[in-house]
Design an enzyme around this catalytic site. Structure first.
Site, PDB file in Angstrom:
ATOM      1  CD  GLU A   1      -8.766   8.659  -9.807  1.00 49.44           C
ATOM      2  OE1 GLU A   1      -9.762   8.042 -10.280  1.00 49.44           O
ATOM      3  OE2 GLU A   1      -9.295   9.379  -8.834  1.00 49.44           O
TER       4      GLU A   1
ATOM      5  CB  SER B   1     -12.779   6.690  -9.278  1.00 49.79           C
ATOM      6  OG  SER B   1     -11.562   6.350  -8.611  1.00 49.79           O
TER       7      SER B   1
ATOM      8  CG  ASP C   1      -6.553   2.199  -7.524  1.00 44.46           C
ATOM      9  OD1 ASP C   1      -5.941   1.553  -6.496  1.00 44.46           O
ATOM     10  OD2 ASP C   1      -6.945   3.163  -6.690  1.00 44.46           O
TER      11      ASP C   1
ATOM     12  CD  GLU D   1      -3.211  -0.303   0.056  1.00 40.70           C
ATOM     13  OE1 GLU D   1      -3.028  -0.066  -1.296  1.00 40.70           O
ATOM     14  OE2 GLU D   1      -3.831  -1.151   0.468  1.00 40.70           O
TER      15      GLU D   1
HETATM   16  C1  GLA Z   1      -5.321   4.964  -4.064  1.00 43.93           C
HETATM   17  C2  GLA Z   1      -4.424   5.164  -5.281  1.00 43.93           C
HETATM   18  C3  GLA Z   1      -3.561   3.963  -5.755  1.00 43.93           C
HETATM   19  C4  GLA Z   1      -2.490   3.757  -4.636  1.00 43.93           C
HETATM   20  C5  GLA Z   1      -3.635   3.271  -3.477  1.00 43.93           C
HETATM   21  C6  GLA Z   1      -2.698   3.187  -1.953  1.00 43.93           C
HETATM   22  O1  GLA Z   1      -6.198   3.718  -4.433  1.00 43.93           O
HETATM   23  O2  GLA Z   1      -5.412   5.347  -6.325  1.00 43.93           O
HETATM   24  O3  GLA Z   1      -2.949   4.260  -6.928  1.00 43.93           O
HETATM   25  O4  GLA Z   1      -1.441   4.432  -4.361  1.00 43.93           O
HETATM   26  O5  GLA Z   1      -4.273   4.462  -3.141  1.00 43.93           O
HETATM   27  O6  GLA Z   1      -1.670   1.837  -2.201  1.00 43.93           O
END
Ligand code: GLA
Length: 382
Positions: free
Chosen positions: A154, A122, A166, A28
């Protein structure tokens, strides 16, 4: 308003195009540091029902919202502040800017990824919109490039300076597979998501979201600042290249806050490697321990968990059939994932609902989801 799609709807549209929400098993806040992450696409998804309408407009409506929005395809850059339809507008705008034809069309959106849950609604909307617009105009683009275009949307349209995790999981996810995605190279290795006697639980802390985007962008600029400083002494391209002993050797260059952020990144990168090995070997107990470590690091070093997610993680792991849990996604609210004895899920849910509500006054939500394909296109033959 509900998610029910009846035969009439199917008769009226040309394609149903869906893209998935995602969980992140571990890794993360390291995608934008060039790290490897370990997400998986979910059966919770956004589906776009679409048909060309031979006009200059994109008409949007939703299964679960009493709203209608019309976008002019010659003015797609002007809808950033729309409450509804901004992601669709942004996706269409960046597709057009990349030199693709965007046709006027009618779109019905059905999103089963809960908004603000940390499960990437999103990304699911952006990816499915791009793919659907490509389908009705007979154009194609590799799924990886769709992910990159969705990320651009985004960042530039929604103003969240996100990494690629994501959108990549949403477009390139595979049924029953976790993905080890190298965010520096975009190489992706698929690992069967097999948990043996354990099951994956996804639980929303239901804290109302606010200022999430600005806090996220703040973390991202902290890591950019730390990288710039460390580059004056070390030959590295990104924080994921930094070795733990090099961080210790050069920690005097960083203030305490930046040192904590970088320490999280370096250690989380290592946990992804260990988690991949644990999943491949079927050592789910070890995987659970890594989830706990990740959560504590996100709380103590990265400072993105907060009271509710910490309370939820503590309650989840105090159930004696839960072997690990962590917050998932950007943080400051949203979901935790947990690994729980598969035959005790009902007991677990009751325990968690009681315990968490007592501490926070919020009732948690539980989502039953499986690991699914990223993009799915259905030609409805109309
Ligand atoms: C959000 C962002 C991702 C990533 C996560 C944390 O979901 O869109 O790109 O940085 O937070 O891991």
């Amino acid at each position: 308003m509900s998610h029910v799609i009846n035969a009439d709807i199917l008769k009226n549209y040309s394609f149903a195009v869906s893209a998935a929400g995602r969980i992140n098993i571990i890794g993360e806040h390291i995608d934008y540091c060039g790290g490897k992450v370990f997400p998986a696409a979910l059966s919770l998804k956004n589906t776009i029902y679409i048909r060309p309408n031979a006009t200059n407009q994109i008409n949007l409506c939703w299964t679960t919202l009493d709203e209608k929005v019309t976008l002019d395809i010659d003015k797609l850059d002007s809808y950033k502040n729309f409450k509804y339809g901004n992601y669709q507008a942004g996706a269409a705008y960046y597709l057009q800017k990349a030199g693709y034809k965007v046709l006027g069309c009618d779109i019905l959106s059905d999103c089963t990824v809960p908004f603000g849950s940390g499960l990437s609604s999103s990304a699911a909307i952006e990816v499915s919109t791009i793919k659907a617009l490509l389908e009705i105009s007979g154009q194609s683009m590799p799924d990886k490039d769709i992910a990159l275009l969705a990320q651009k949307t985004e960042i530039n349209y929604a103003g969240v300076n996100c990494g690629i995790m994501d959108q990549f999981a949403s477009s390139c996810g595979k049924k029953d597979m976790a993905m080890v995605l190298d965010c520096k190279t975009l190489d992706c290795e698929y690992v069967p998501f097999v948990l043996g006697d354990y099951a994956l639980a996804i639980v929303n802390c239901n804290k109302p979201h606010n200022l999430v985007e600005s806090k996220y962008n703040e973390r991202r600029s902290e890591t950019d600042a730390a990288l710039a400083i460390l580059k004056t002494a070390l030959d590295i391209d990104c924080l994921a290249d930094l070795r733990p002993d090099d961080l210790e050797k050069h920690k005097n260059l960083l203030n305490e806050r930046l040192y904590k952020r970088v320490k999280h990144v370096v250690e989380e990168c290592e946990r992804v490697n260990l988690a991949k090995k644990a999943l491949i070997c079927g050592d789910i107990i070890q995987l659970g321990q890594l989830l706990n470590q990740s959560h504590h690091s996100l709380d103590k070093l990265y400072d993105v968990a907060g009271f509710e997610l910490n309370a939820l993680q503590a309650v989840l792991t105090s159930f004696n059939g839960c072997i690990g849990a962590r917050m998932v996604g950007g943080g400051f609210g949203g979901c935790c994932i947990a690994l729980v004895e598969g035959d005790r899920l009902n007991e677990f849910k009751k325990f968690v609902a009681d315990g968490y509500t007592k501490i926070t006054n919020y009732a948690p939500s539980f989502y039953d989801a499986t690991i699914a394909d990223g993009i799915v296109v259905q030609n409805l033959n109309n």
